[in-house]
Design an enzyme around this catalytic site. Structure first.
Site, PDB file in Angstrom:
ATOM      1  N   ASP A  28       1.305  14.721  -2.080  1.00  0.00           N
ATOM      2  CA  ASP A  28       0.317  13.839  -1.474  1.00  0.00           C
ATOM      3  C   ASP A  28      -0.409  13.038  -2.546  1.00  0.00           C
ATOM      4  O   ASP A  28      -0.630  11.825  -2.407  1.00  0.00           O
ATOM      5  CB  ASP A  28      -0.665  14.684  -0.664  1.00  0.00           C
TER       6      ASP A  28
ATOM      7  N   GLU B 291       6.003  14.676   1.901  1.00  0.00           N
ATOM      8  CA  GLU B 291       5.131  14.821   0.736  1.00  0.00           C
ATOM      9  C   GLU B 291       5.626  15.936  -0.182  1.00  0.00           C
ATOM     10  O   GLU B 291       5.542  15.818  -1.417  1.00  0.00           O
ATOM     11  CB  GLU B 291       3.699  15.092   1.188  1.00  0.00           C
TER      12      GLU B 291
END
Length: 222
Positions: free
Chosen positions: A46, A118
């Site tokens: 992320d 992610e």
């Protein structure tokens, strides 16, 4: 699907041969599977995604102010975008899930797919470094970056500005429902502007539902 097929898929979507196959297996392992899952890699991925997209936007739009760049960034790194890209590259076919999660449809969950996307970014970063992670991200995001033109204001900001410009009360958001299994919760939010109307929207996160509700309100009433 065999381990060889899985690693071939990783090589195809990343453009690189995995050096540490276990990293990618972990990146595709949901918590319901009973092994080490993808959460730590998701955390890392992320942050890498945010940095790469922010850097790319900074270079791509040299004359834009911080606020406009932030709006573009928020739209490009959202969970729904990550989930959509994961779906496009076929990640759903490779996620390792427990039986209950499989039965509950986790393989098609935007939330789960976004988390895996992610996690894969985190795995590429650890396995091959920042340049490889940047290449992987831009390979799958660049068309979206270039298509982010026109009015890039966040729908909630746009709705609030519209209300102020038309002498209306500020929009009110209310969570009206929360449902679904833990790994795929759905939130339904109502947004209303006094003496104008209201709409509802559902998404896998409260903020996403509020954003979608604001977007629908603007489309319906402005």
């Amino acid at each position: 699907m065999s381990r060889t097929d899985f690693l071939d898929w990783i090589a195809e979507i990343t453009g690189r041969t995995p050096l540490t196959p276990e990293l990618y297996v972990r990146a595709a392992t949901h918590g319901s599977h009973g092994q080490k899952d993808y959460q730590r890699l998701e955390f890392l991925g992320d942050r890498v995604l945010g940095l790469v997209i922010a850097d790319h936007l900074y270079r791509q739009y040299p004359k834009e102010p911080e606020g406009r760049l932030s709006q573009r960034l928020n739209g490009l790194v959202s969970g729904s975008v990550c989930g959509e890209i994961a779906r496009q590259i076929g990640a759903g076919d490779h996620i390792l899930l427990g039986k209950q999660a499989r039965d509950d449809g986790a393989r098609k969950s935007v939330k789960v797919l976004g988390d895996v996307m992610e996690s894969l970014i985190g795995a590429v970063y650890i396995d091959h470094g920042m340049d490889a992670a940047r290449s992987f991200i831009l390979r799958h995001w660049e068309s979206r970056v270039s298509s982010t033109v026109g009015d890039v204001r966040h729908p909630k900001s746009a709705l609030q500005e519209w209300a102020a410009a038309n002498n209306r009360k500020i929009p009110e958001y209310e969570l009206v429902d929360k449902s679904g299994p833990h790994h795929d919760l759905k939130f339904t939010v109502r947004v209303s502007v006094r003496n104008i109307g209201e709409v509802v929207a559902t998404a896998s996160a409260i903020q996403a539902a509020e954003t979608e509700a604001a977007k629908k309100f603007l489309e319906k009433f402005t």
